[in-house]
Design a protein around this motif. Sequence first.
Motif, PDB file in Angstrom:
ATOM      1  N   GLU A   4       0.233  -1.079   0.005  1.00  0.00           N
ATOM      2  CA  GLU A   4       0.079   0.208  -0.210  1.00  0.00           C
ATOM      3  C   GLU A   4       1.086   1.246  -0.306  1.00  0.00           C
ATOM      4  N   ILE A   5       1.839   1.336   0.381  1.00  0.00           N
ATOM      5  CA  ILE A   5       2.972   2.268   1.003  1.00  0.00           C
ATOM      6  C   ILE A   5       4.194   2.069  -0.029  1.00  0.00           C
ATOM      7  N   PRO A   6       4.578   2.469  -0.956  1.00  0.00           N
ATOM      8  CA  PRO A   6       6.197   1.952  -1.440  1.00  0.00           C
ATOM      9  C   PRO A   6       7.490   1.603  -0.340  1.00  0.00           C
ATOM     10  N   LEU A   7       8.020   0.576  -0.482  1.00  0.00           N
ATOM     11  CA  LEU A   7       9.267   0.476   0.529  1.00  0.00           C
ATOM     12  C   LEU A   7      10.163   1.544   0.153  1.00  0.00           C
ATOM     13  N   THR A  58      15.335   4.541   8.982  1.00  0.00           N
ATOM     14  CA  THR A  58      14.959   5.979   8.484  1.00  0.00           C
ATOM     15  C   THR A  58      13.024   6.030   8.979  1.00  0.00           C
ATOM     16  N   ASP A  59      13.031   5.403   8.066  1.00  0.00           N
ATOM     17  CA  ASP A  59      11.393   4.972   7.673  1.00  0.00           C
ATOM     18  C   ASP A  59      11.012   5.374   8.593  1.00  0.00           C
ATOM     19  N   MET A  60      11.136   4.364   9.665  1.00  0.00           N
ATOM     20  CA  MET A  60      10.326   4.962  11.347  1.00  0.00           C
ATOM     21  C   MET A  60       9.967   6.627  10.989  1.00  0.00           C
ATOM     22  N   PHE A  61      10.943   6.813  10.806  1.00  0.00           N
ATOM     23  CA  PHE A  61      10.610   8.575  10.873  1.00  0.00           C
ATOM     24  C   PHE A  61       9.970   9.764  10.037  1.00  0.00           C
TER      25      PHE A  61
END
Length: 317
Positions: A4-7, A58-61
């Motif tokens: 649903e959301i690109p990696l 980084t994706d967590m933020f």
Amino acid sequence: MKREIPLYTLEGVTGAEVTTHYFSTEDGLGLSMLRFNREATTPARESIMIVHGLTTSTDMFIMPEHYNLVSYLLDNGYTDVWCLDMRMSNRHSYNLFPHRYTFDDIALYDYPPAIRIIREHVGARPLHVIAHCLGSVSFMMSLFGKAVTGISSLVANSVGLTPRVPRWSKLKLRNAPGMIENVLGFPNLNPRWADDPTLTRGKLFSKGVSFFHRECDVPACHMLSLMWGSGWPAPYSHDNLADVTHRRGGDLYGATSMHYYRHVSKMLRAGSRPVKYDMGKPEHAALPDDYFAYAREIETPVLLTTGADNKVFADSN
């Protein structure tokens, strides 16, 4: 299953210049940082570096599904934000294979060159750090071990230098690394095993874990509860997650091999003290055997924060 959301998307941060900064560590790894900068519109007087935990990145933020941390900082006067992807990041491959890296390696090899790169761009302006989970543990070890200096403040989220975990987690930490590596022969634990396109051993293992986790229908969530903490679910509360964030947990939390767990277990056996994993290793001679050794000399303000219902690191902070 279609995402649903690109990696690794950067769509969660808008109106900022985004640059990637690569560097190498003294022990031979290639790492990276993402810089989010709005200095063209609002000159920065201070900079911030954000550090993730084990298996995240980084994706967590910068999640696009909600008002994320990087966007909040940029919108509130901190227009120069750096996100470090050190060797525990799922944006790199180092967690996918059996290794013997410890927090000592991260403290000694990962943070100093990252800080040097930031200093090359920002000079002597104040530099603050926000660190999460085992990123917080390892960064505090670097700071208190005097591997990094010149940090204006540190926010240490979930756990700092005194890790404490629930009893069930202690049992897992003591026994799971050897079981996973030597008995089951897995190179890592992967929350995305349920999405394997064929009937792999990992997929069967994930199905077995899901049998004991009936709190939701997301297999990655069940695997994360096995990998982290004690509870159903363990690493978070379902009520606090957007549905799409819950469903993409296998992207936000990647796979990890076992050795970092062994270092946490050693700290617990030492009475929740921040001890070096291998005190006789000559490569780590620059670091103290106990990271409290220089505590009286560290003047950097540290804010210890945690969730009220932390089921991973309990009351560590």
